[in-house]
Design a protein around this motif. Structure first.
Motif, PDB file in Angstrom:
ATOM      1  N   ASP A 101       6.822  -1.203   7.092  1.00 10.47           N
ATOM      2  CA  ASP A 101       6.740  -0.216   6.017  1.00 10.47           C
ATOM      3  C   ASP A 101       5.525   0.679   6.264  1.00 10.47           C
ATOM      4  OD1 ASP A 101       7.271   1.148   3.645  1.00 10.47           O
ATOM      5  OD2 ASP A 101       7.531  -0.678   2.483  1.00 10.47           O
ATOM      6  N   TYR A 102       5.389   1.703   5.444  1.00  6.51           N
ATOM      7  CA  TYR A 102       4.216   2.557   5.537  1.00  6.51           C
ATOM      8  C   TYR A 102       3.009   1.841   4.942  1.00  6.51           C
ATOM      9  CZ  TYR A 102       7.340   6.326   6.784  1.00  6.51           C
ATOM     10  OH  TYR A 102       8.265   7.096   7.424  1.00  6.51           O
ATOM     11  N   TRP A 103       1.811   2.198   5.394  1.00  8.38           N
ATOM     12  CA  TRP A 103       0.568   1.639   4.879  1.00  8.38           C
ATOM     13  C   TRP A 103      -0.508   2.705   4.962  1.00  8.38           C
ATOM     14  CZ3 TRP A 103      -3.246   1.984   8.430  1.00  8.38           C
ATOM     15  CH2 TRP A 103      -2.871   2.035   9.772  1.00  8.38           C
ATOM     16  N   ALA A 104      -1.581   2.515   4.221  1.00 11.15           N
ATOM     17  CA  ALA A 104      -2.693   3.462   4.234  1.00 11.15           C
ATOM     18  C   ALA A 104      -3.993   2.728   3.945  1.00 11.15           C
ATOM     19  CB  ALA A 104      -2.478   4.552   3.185  1.00 11.15           C
ATOM     20  N   ALA A 105      -5.086   3.300   4.391  1.00 11.65           N
ATOM     21  CA  ALA A 105      -6.426   2.794   4.105  1.00 11.65           C
ATOM     22  C   ALA A 105      -7.280   3.972   3.656  1.00 11.65           C
ATOM     23  CB  ALA A 105      -7.030   2.147   5.341  1.00 11.65           C
ATOM     24  N   VAL A 106      -8.036   3.784   2.587  1.00 12.91           N
ATOM     25  CA  VAL A 106      -8.955   4.790   2.075  1.00 12.91           C
ATOM     26  C   VAL A 106     -10.326   4.123   1.982  1.00 12.91           C
ATOM     27  CG1 VAL A 106      -9.526   6.271   0.108  1.00 12.91           C
ATOM     28  CG2 VAL A 106      -7.139   5.964   0.775  1.00 12.91           C
ATOM     29  N   TRP A 143     -14.819  10.569   0.610  1.00  7.60           N
ATOM     30  CA  TRP A 143     -13.847   9.543   0.964  1.00  7.60           C
ATOM     31  C   TRP A 143     -13.052  10.015   2.170  1.00  7.60           C
ATOM     32  CZ3 TRP A 143     -13.562   4.918  -1.644  1.00  7.60           C
ATOM     33  CH2 TRP A 143     -14.295   4.841  -2.825  1.00  7.60           C
ATOM     34  N   ALA A 144     -12.539   9.089   2.942  1.00  6.94           N
ATOM     35  CA  ALA A 144     -11.697   9.387   4.098  1.00  6.94           C
ATOM     36  C   ALA A 144     -10.596   8.329   4.157  1.00  6.94           C
ATOM     37  CB  ALA A 144     -12.522   9.379   5.384  1.00  6.94           C
ATOM     38  N   GLY A 145      -9.657   8.507   5.057  1.00  6.83           N
ATOM     39  CA  GLY A 145      -8.586   7.518   5.164  1.00  6.83           C
ATOM     40  C   GLY A 145      -7.689   7.779   6.347  1.00  6.83           C
ATOM     41  N   TYR A 146      -6.710   6.902   6.496  1.00  6.29           N
ATOM     42  CA  TYR A 146      -5.727   7.025   7.568  1.00  6.29           C
ATOM     43  C   TYR A 146      -4.497   6.217   7.208  1.00  6.29           C
ATOM     44  CZ  TYR A 146      -7.905   2.608   8.938  1.00  6.29           C
ATOM     45  OH  TYR A 146      -8.423   1.338   8.943  1.00  6.29           O
ATOM     46  N   ASN A 195      -0.109   5.212   8.818  1.00  3.04           N
ATOM     47  CA  ASN A 195       0.878   5.335   9.891  1.00  3.04           C
ATOM     48  C   ASN A 195       1.904   6.402   9.515  1.00  3.04           C
ATOM     49  OD1 ASN A 195       2.031   3.737   7.837  1.00  3.04           O
ATOM     50  ND2 ASN A 195       3.219   2.512   9.241  1.00  3.04           N
ATOM     51  N   SER A 196       2.324   7.219  10.475  1.00  4.30           N
ATOM     52  CA  SER A 196       3.365   8.220  10.219  1.00  4.30           C
ATOM     53  C   SER A 196       4.738   7.687  10.612  1.00  4.30           C
ATOM     54  CB  SER A 196       3.082   9.509  10.979  1.00  4.30           C
ATOM     55  OG  SER A 196       3.097   9.284  12.374  1.00  4.30           O
ATOM     56  N   ASP A 197       4.754   6.551  11.325  1.00  2.00           N
ATOM     57  CA  ASP A 197       5.982   5.870  11.737  1.00  2.00           C
ATOM     58  C   ASP A 197       5.931   4.469  11.141  1.00  2.00           C
ATOM     59  OD1 ASP A 197       8.089   4.597  13.012  1.00  2.00           O
ATOM     60  OD2 ASP A 197       7.321   4.894  15.029  1.00  2.00           O
ATOM     61  N   ILE A 198       6.986   4.043  10.468  1.00  3.96           N
ATOM     62  CA  ILE A 198       7.001   2.734   9.807  1.00  3.96           C
ATOM     63  C   ILE A 198       6.604   1.605  10.742  1.00  3.96           C
ATOM     64  CG2 ILE A 198       8.556   0.999   8.814  1.00  3.96           C
ATOM     65  CD1 ILE A 198       9.908   3.225   7.274  1.00  3.96           C
ATOM     66  N   GLU A 199       6.998   1.645  11.991  1.00  2.43           N
ATOM     67  CA  GLU A 199       6.719   0.543  12.911  1.00  2.43           C
ATOM     68  C   GLU A 199       5.319   0.596  13.528  1.00  2.43           C
ATOM     69  OE1 GLU A 199       9.909   0.188  15.711  1.00  2.43           O
ATOM     70  OE2 GLU A 199      11.368  -0.243  14.147  1.00  2.43           O
ATOM     71  N   ALA A 200       4.576   1.660  13.296  1.00  4.16           N
ATOM     72  CA  ALA A 200       3.253   1.799  13.895  1.00  4.16           C
ATOM     73  C   ALA A 200       2.234   0.888  13.210  1.00  4.16           C
ATOM     74  CB  ALA A 200       2.781   3.242  13.808  1.00  4.16           C
ATOM     75  N   THR A 201       1.437   0.192  13.999  1.00  3.94           N
ATOM     76  CA  THR A 201       0.375  -0.662  13.462  1.00  3.94           C
ATOM     77  C   THR A 201      -0.980   0.027  13.564  1.00  3.94           C
ATOM     78  OG1 THR A 201       0.110  -1.769  15.590  1.00  3.94           O
ATOM     79  CG2 THR A 201       1.607  -2.795  13.995  1.00  3.94           C
ATOM     80  N   HIS A 202      -1.013   1.226  14.088  1.00  2.00           N
ATOM     81  CA  HIS A 202      -2.251   1.994  14.184  1.00  2.00           C
ATOM     82  C   HIS A 202      -2.154   3.219  13.269  1.00  2.00           C
ATOM     83  CE1 HIS A 202       0.565   3.854  16.957  1.00  2.00           C
ATOM     84  NE2 HIS A 202      -0.108   4.971  16.794  1.00  2.00           N
ATOM     85  N   GLY A 203      -3.293   3.695  12.807  1.00  2.00           N
ATOM     86  CA  GLY A 203      -3.307   4.850  11.914  1.00  2.00           C
ATOM     87  C   GLY A 203      -3.385   6.147  12.682  1.00  2.00           C
ATOM     88  N   ASP A 204      -2.285   6.852  12.756  1.00  2.00           N
ATOM     89  CA  ASP A 204      -2.279   8.107  13.491  1.00  2.00           C
ATOM     90  C   ASP A 204      -2.366   9.332  12.567  1.00  2.00           C
ATOM     91  OD1 ASP A 204       0.249   7.768  12.462  1.00  2.00           O
ATOM     92  OD2 ASP A 204       1.295   8.396  14.266  1.00  2.00           O
ATOM     93  N   GLU A 205      -2.333   9.107  11.267  1.00  2.00           N
ATOM     94  CA  GLU A 205      -2.550  10.176  10.286  1.00  2.00           C
ATOM     95  C   GLU A 205      -3.947   9.979   9.730  1.00  2.00           C
ATOM     96  OE1 GLU A 205      -0.522  12.700   9.124  1.00  2.00           O
ATOM     97  OE2 GLU A 205       0.919  12.186  10.670  1.00  2.00           O
TER      98      GLU A 205
END
Length: 80
Positions: A30-35, A42-45, A47-57
Motif C-alpha cells: 500500500d502507499y505510505w508516508a513519513a513526515v 516540516w518535511a516528508g517523503y 512512495n509513488s508506487d505501491i510496491e516501493a519500499t523507498h521514498g521517491d516522493e
C-alpha cells in the motif's frame, strides 16, 4: 518528532510475513508516508508506487494546518 502513515493494506515483517532481519526482506502492499520536523519547518517523503519500499516522493517546507501538513504539491492529513 516524526509521523509514519501506512495504508490499510500495508504488511509488516514479523506479523504478515517472516521477519528476515534485513531490508532486503521488506515489502509494501500500500502507499505510505513519513513526515518529520526539519529545523523550523516540516518535511516528508512517500512512495509513488505501491510496491516501493523507498521514498521517491520528497517534500520540503511543509507547514502545519490543523491535522494536515501542506506543501506546494502535497497535503498529508492525520485522522483516526
Amino acid at each position: 518528532m516524526s509521523t509514519n502513515i501506512q495504508g490499510p493494506k500495508q504488511v509488516f515483517a514479523g506479523i504478515d510475513y517472516p521477519d528476515t532481519h534485513s531490508g532486503a526482506g521488506e515489502m509494501s502492499k500500500d502507499y505510505w508516508a513519513a513526515v518529520y520536523k526539519d529545523g523550523d519547518s516540516w518535511a516528508g517523503y512517500s512512495n509513488s508506487d505501491i510496491e516501493a519500499t523507498h521514498g521517491d516522493e520528497r517534500w520540503e517546507d511543509l507547514r502545519r494546518e490543523g491535522a494536515c501538513y501542506v506543501g506546494k504539491d502535497v497535503k498529508v492529513c492525520l485522522w483516526h
